[in-house]
Scaffold this motif. Structure first.
Motif, PDB file in Angstrom:
ATOM      1  N   HIS A  35      -6.949  14.270   1.076  1.00  0.00           N
ATOM      2  CA  HIS A  35      -6.646  13.572  -0.178  1.00  0.00           C
ATOM      3  C   HIS A  35      -5.999  14.523  -1.182  1.00  0.00           C
ATOM      4  O   HIS A  35      -6.625  15.478  -1.630  1.00  0.00           O
ATOM      5  N   THR A  36      -4.756  14.245  -1.542  1.00  0.00           N
ATOM      6  CA  THR A  36      -4.022  15.042  -2.531  1.00  0.00           C
ATOM      7  C   THR A  36      -3.906  14.226  -3.812  1.00  0.00           C
ATOM      8  O   THR A  36      -3.170  13.235  -3.845  1.00  0.00           O
ATOM      9  N   PRO A  37      -4.633  14.624  -4.875  1.00  0.00           N
ATOM     10  CA  PRO A  37      -4.676  13.784  -6.080  1.00  0.00           C
ATOM     11  C   PRO A  37      -3.288  13.425  -6.614  1.00  0.00           C
ATOM     12  O   PRO A  37      -3.048  12.274  -7.008  1.00  0.00           O
ATOM     13  N   ASP A  53     -17.768  12.560  -1.823  1.00  0.00           N
ATOM     14  CA  ASP A  53     -16.806  13.599  -1.443  1.00  0.00           C
ATOM     15  C   ASP A  53     -15.438  13.001  -1.166  1.00  0.00           C
ATOM     16  O   ASP A  53     -15.314  11.955  -0.521  1.00  0.00           O
ATOM     17  N   LYS A  54     -14.422  13.716  -1.621  1.00  0.00           N
ATOM     18  CA  LYS A  54     -13.044  13.338  -1.306  1.00  0.00           C
ATOM     19  C   LYS A  54     -12.656  14.015   0.006  1.00  0.00           C
ATOM     20  O   LYS A  54     -12.952  15.196   0.203  1.00  0.00           O
ATOM     21  N   PRO A  55     -11.983  13.301   0.890  1.00  0.00           N
ATOM     22  CA  PRO A  55     -11.613  13.919   2.162  1.00  0.00           C
ATOM     23  C   PRO A  55     -10.599  15.054   1.974  1.00  0.00           C
ATOM     24  O   PRO A  55      -9.880  15.080   0.981  1.00  0.00           O
ATOM     25  N   ASP A  74      -3.147  10.550   7.924  1.00  0.00           N
ATOM     26  CA  ASP A  74      -4.502   9.991   7.802  1.00  0.00           C
ATOM     27  C   ASP A  74      -4.487   8.635   7.110  1.00  0.00           C
ATOM     28  O   ASP A  74      -5.101   7.670   7.582  1.00  0.00           O
ATOM     29  N   TYR A  75      -3.796   8.560   5.984  1.00  0.00           N
ATOM     30  CA  TYR A  75      -3.754   7.282   5.272  1.00  0.00           C
ATOM     31  C   TYR A  75      -2.935   6.240   6.034  1.00  0.00           C
ATOM     32  O   TYR A  75      -3.136   5.030   5.851  1.00  0.00           O
ATOM     33  N   ALA A  76      -2.019   6.699   6.911  1.00  0.00           N
ATOM     34  CA  ALA A  76      -1.278   5.731   7.734  1.00  0.00           C
ATOM     35  C   ALA A  76      -2.236   4.994   8.673  1.00  0.00           C
ATOM     36  O   ALA A  76      -2.053   3.800   8.957  1.00  0.00           O
ATOM     37  N   ALA A  82      -4.895   2.285   0.822  1.00  0.00           N
ATOM     38  CA  ALA A  82      -4.864   2.289   2.284  1.00  0.00           C
ATOM     39  C   ALA A  82      -6.268   2.294   2.896  1.00  0.00           C
ATOM     40  O   ALA A  82      -6.421   2.061   4.096  1.00  0.00           O
ATOM     41  N   ASP A  83      -7.285   2.550   2.080  1.00  0.00           N
ATOM     42  CA  ASP A  83      -8.673   2.546   2.572  1.00  0.00           C
ATOM     43  C   ASP A  83      -9.398   1.250   2.215  1.00  0.00           C
ATOM     44  O   ASP A  83     -10.610   1.254   1.981  1.00  0.00           O
ATOM     45  N   THR A  84      -8.651   0.145   2.154  1.00  0.00           N
ATOM     46  CA  THR A  84      -9.274  -1.166   1.923  1.00  0.00           C
ATOM     47  C   THR A  84      -9.040  -2.048   3.150  1.00  0.00           C
ATOM     48  O   THR A  84      -8.181  -1.756   3.988  1.00  0.00           O
ATOM     49  N   THR A 135       0.841  -1.192   0.000  1.00  0.00           N
ATOM     50  CA  THR A 135       0.000   0.000   0.000  1.00  0.00           C
ATOM     51  C   THR A 135       0.876   1.242   0.000  1.00  0.00           C
ATOM     52  O   THR A 135       2.107   1.154   0.043  1.00  0.00           O
ATOM     53  N   LEU A 136       0.208   2.392  -0.087  1.00  0.00           N
ATOM     54  CA  LEU A 136       0.898   3.682  -0.179  1.00  0.00           C
ATOM     55  C   LEU A 136       0.313   4.636   0.851  1.00  0.00           C
ATOM     56  O   LEU A 136      -0.916   4.708   0.990  1.00  0.00           O
ATOM     57  N   VAL A 137       1.175   5.371   1.555  1.00  0.00           N
ATOM     58  CA  VAL A 137       0.687   6.427   2.434  1.00  0.00           C
ATOM     59  C   VAL A 137       1.573   7.667   2.317  1.00  0.00           C
ATOM     60  O   VAL A 137       2.793   7.563   2.355  1.00  0.00           O
ATOM     61  N   THR A 138       0.928   8.817   2.151  1.00  0.00           N
ATOM     62  CA  THR A 138       1.688  10.067   2.039  1.00  0.00           C
ATOM     63  C   THR A 138       1.348  11.039   3.158  1.00  0.00           C
ATOM     64  O   THR A 138       1.827  12.171   3.152  1.00  0.00           O
ATOM     65  N   ASN A 139       0.504  10.639   4.089  1.00  0.00           N
ATOM     66  CA  ASN A 139       0.223  11.506   5.244  1.00  0.00           C
ATOM     67  C   ASN A 139      -0.319  10.645   6.390  1.00  0.00           C
ATOM     68  O   ASN A 139      -0.591   9.446   6.213  1.00  0.00           O
ATOM     69  N   ASP A 153      -0.591  12.799  -5.230  1.00  0.00           N
ATOM     70  CA  ASP A 153       0.114  11.742  -4.487  1.00  0.00           C
ATOM     71  C   ASP A 153      -0.234  10.346  -4.995  1.00  0.00           C
ATOM     72  O   ASP A 153       0.561   9.409  -4.858  1.00  0.00           O
ATOM     73  N   ASN A 154      -1.415  10.199  -5.581  1.00  0.00           N
ATOM     74  CA  ASN A 154      -1.839   8.881  -6.065  1.00  0.00           C
ATOM     75  C   ASN A 154      -0.844   8.276  -7.056  1.00  0.00           C
ATOM     76  O   ASN A 154      -0.689   7.057  -7.114  1.00  0.00           O
ATOM     77  N   PHE A 155      -0.221   9.131  -7.853  1.00  0.00           N
ATOM     78  CA  PHE A 155       0.665   8.609  -8.908  1.00  0.00           C
ATOM     79  C   PHE A 155       1.870   7.875  -8.334  1.00  0.00           C
ATOM     80  O   PHE A 155       2.511   7.093  -9.038  1.00  0.00           O
ATOM     81  N   GLN A 193     -14.137   3.707  -0.761  1.00  0.00           N
ATOM     82  CA  GLN A 193     -13.865   4.828  -1.686  1.00  0.00           C
ATOM     83  C   GLN A 193     -14.657   6.066  -1.234  1.00  0.00           C
ATOM     84  O   GLN A 193     -15.627   5.972  -0.495  1.00  0.00           O
ATOM     85  N   TYR A 194     -14.202   7.224  -1.692  1.00  0.00           N
ATOM     86  CA  TYR A 194     -14.738   8.523  -1.238  1.00  0.00           C
ATOM     87  C   TYR A 194     -14.549   8.687   0.279  1.00  0.00           C
ATOM     88  O   TYR A 194     -13.421   8.574   0.753  1.00  0.00           O
ATOM     89  N   GLU A 195     -15.603   8.889   1.037  1.00  0.00           N
ATOM     90  CA  GLU A 195     -15.448   9.206   2.465  1.00  0.00           C
ATOM     91  C   GLU A 195     -14.780   8.038   3.221  1.00  0.00           C
ATOM     92  O   GLU A 195     -15.087   6.870   2.976  1.00  0.00           O
ATOM     93  N   LYS A 196     -13.896   8.376   4.157  1.00  0.00           N
ATOM     94  CA  LYS A 196     -13.136   7.339   4.866  1.00  0.00           C
ATOM     95  C   LYS A 196     -13.772   7.007   6.210  1.00  0.00           C
ATOM     96  O   LYS A 196     -14.329   7.877   6.888  1.00  0.00           O
ATOM     97  N   PRO A 197     -13.643   5.750   6.637  1.00  0.00           N
ATOM     98  CA  PRO A 197     -14.321   5.329   7.873  1.00  0.00           C
ATOM     99  C   PRO A 197     -13.737   5.959   9.132  1.00  0.00           C
ATOM    100  O   PRO A 197     -14.390   5.916  10.181  1.00  0.00           O
TER     101      PRO A 197
HETATM  102  N1  UDP Z   1      -3.081   8.302  -1.098  1.00  0.00           N
HETATM  103  C1  UDP Z   1      -2.256   8.857  -0.133  1.00  0.00           C
HETATM  104  N2  UDP Z   1      -2.305  10.221   0.069  1.00  0.00           N
HETATM  105  C2  UDP Z   1      -3.133  11.034  -0.610  1.00  0.00           C
HETATM  106  C3  UDP Z   1      -3.969  10.475  -1.593  1.00  0.00           C
HETATM  107  C4  UDP Z   1      -3.943   9.098  -1.807  1.00  0.00           C
HETATM  108  O1  UDP Z   1      -1.500   8.160   0.541  1.00  0.00           O
HETATM  109  O2  UDP Z   1      -3.132  12.250  -0.357  1.00  0.00           O
HETATM  110  C5  UDP Z   1      -3.011   6.837  -1.353  1.00  0.00           C
HETATM  111  C6  UDP Z   1      -3.738   5.963  -0.314  1.00  0.00           C
HETATM  112  O3  UDP Z   1      -3.200   4.662  -0.357  1.00  0.00           O
HETATM  113  C7  UDP Z   1      -5.146   5.977  -0.862  1.00  0.00           C
HETATM  114  C8  UDP Z   1      -4.905   5.845  -2.350  1.00  0.00           C
HETATM  115  O4  UDP Z   1      -3.685   6.581  -2.576  1.00  0.00           O
HETATM  116  O5  UDP Z   1      -5.935   4.907  -0.338  1.00  0.00           O
HETATM  117  C9  UDP Z   1      -5.999   6.408  -3.266  1.00  0.00           C
HETATM  118  O6  UDP Z   1      -6.712   7.473  -2.670  1.00  0.00           O
HETATM  119  P1  UDP Z   1      -8.179   7.249  -2.075  1.00  0.00           P
HETATM  120  O7  UDP Z   1      -8.245   5.881  -1.542  1.00  0.00           O
HETATM  121  O8  UDP Z   1      -8.486   8.356  -1.112  1.00  0.00           O
HETATM  122  O9  UDP Z   1      -9.109   7.394  -3.353  1.00  0.00           O
HETATM  123  P2  UDP Z   1     -10.567   6.752  -3.590  1.00  0.00           P
HETATM  124  O10 UDP Z   1     -10.473   5.287  -3.317  1.00  0.00           O
HETATM  125  O11 UDP Z   1     -11.517   7.463  -2.674  1.00  0.00           O
HETATM  126  O12 UDP Z   1     -10.829   7.040  -5.042  1.00  0.00           O
END
Ligand code: UDP
Ligand code: MN
Length: 264
Positions: free
Chosen positions: A91-93, A86-88, A14-16, A116-118, A8-12, A95-97, A224-228
């Protein structure tokens, strides 16, 4: 060294929180594969404490200033508005890349990437036998959803040549990926292999397509979208799913799936 990993990936911070619950869920699924968290300098060290996984420090991709501006949060939300949820705020778009870095992890033959939200609710090691690139459809509302994949769960084969080809294809002059890595991966792998929808069951299915929900069949649930871990306006409608995430995020027992209620 084992040659399979859940990554998985975490950049802040919250996602940790998400990654902590996720990695616990993978461990509880009885998998023998490695567990890896890719993290950037945006994560304070305390946020990573106690996560049951190999922690690998990475950098965001070296994309151009013009690319970064086009994919900035405010610009992307204006150019490609989110109308379904809604995106929280954390969430920084852009960072997804950084997900694409997993193609650099050539110590593994196969990697299953998990947002990270699974949560992994049953053993998913079968996914390591799937070819690249395999993902589930982005189903949460209607039949049209089957046209697109969801990039929250996918099977990949790390390879440096693939990684370099991806970085080249990504940051072309004027390129705009409206749903970031998801749109990019769909374009890069037009012949993607479809996984059963139960490998990436999206939380909105609970509200919008309750007939598809199945505790007997679900392998991975995806918030997806709002986080638990957020206070949000759909939490009451998604209550059993939110409570399930909190059980994995804590240290106590997790419920048996057969004991959980059905939607509606
Ligand atoms: N992510 C992250 N920091 C961010 C945005 C995304 O670490 O600022 C990572 C994290 O693993 C996240 C995934 O990229 O679960 C995709 O983002 P998100 O799950 O919020 O998107 P959604 O599933 O709501 O489309
Ligand atoms: Mn996600």
């Amino acid at each position: 060294m084992r040659r399979h990993a859940y990554v998985t990936l975490v950049t802040n911070a919250d996602y940790a929180m998400g990654a902590r619950a996720l990695m616990r869920s993978v461990a509880l699924s009885g998998s023998e594969a490695d567990r890896v968290v890719l993290y950037t300098g945006g994560v304070v060290p305390e946020a990573l404490a106690g996560i049951d996984a190999r922690l690998v420090r990475i950098e965001l991709l070296p994309t151009s200033d013009a690319f970064n501006e086009r994919h900035g949060r405010a610009r992307l939300h204006a150019a490609a508005p989110f109308t379904k949820g809604d995106k929280p705020p954390f969430h920084t778009p852009l960072d997804n890349f950084a997900k694409l870095r997993l193609w650099q992890m050539t110590e593994y033959d196969r990697v299953v990437f998990l947002d990270a939200d699974t949560l992994v609710l049953r053993n998913c090691d079968r996914l390591f036998d799937y070819p690249e690139f395999a993902a589930a459809p982005n189903v949460y509302e209607s039949l049209g959803d089957f046209h697109r994949l969801n990039s929250g769960v996918f099977v990949a084969r790390p390879d440096l040549a693939t990684f370099h080809a991806m970085v080249q294809a990504l940051d072309r002059p004027g390129a705009f990926w409206r749903r970031t890595d998801q749109t990019f991966l769909e374009t890069f792998f037009p012949d993607w292999h479809g996984l059963p929808v139960f490998y990436n069951l999206l939380q909105y299915v609970w509200m919008n397509l309750p007939g598809l929900w199945s505790w007997d069949q679900v392998k991975i649930v995806h918030y997806q979208y709002e986080k638990p871990w957020q206070d949000h306006d759909k939490a009451d409608r998604l209550r059993p799913l939110v409570d399930l995430w909190h059980a994995y995020a804590g240290e106590g027992p997790v419920p048996r799936l057969s004991d959980l209620p059905m939607p509606g």
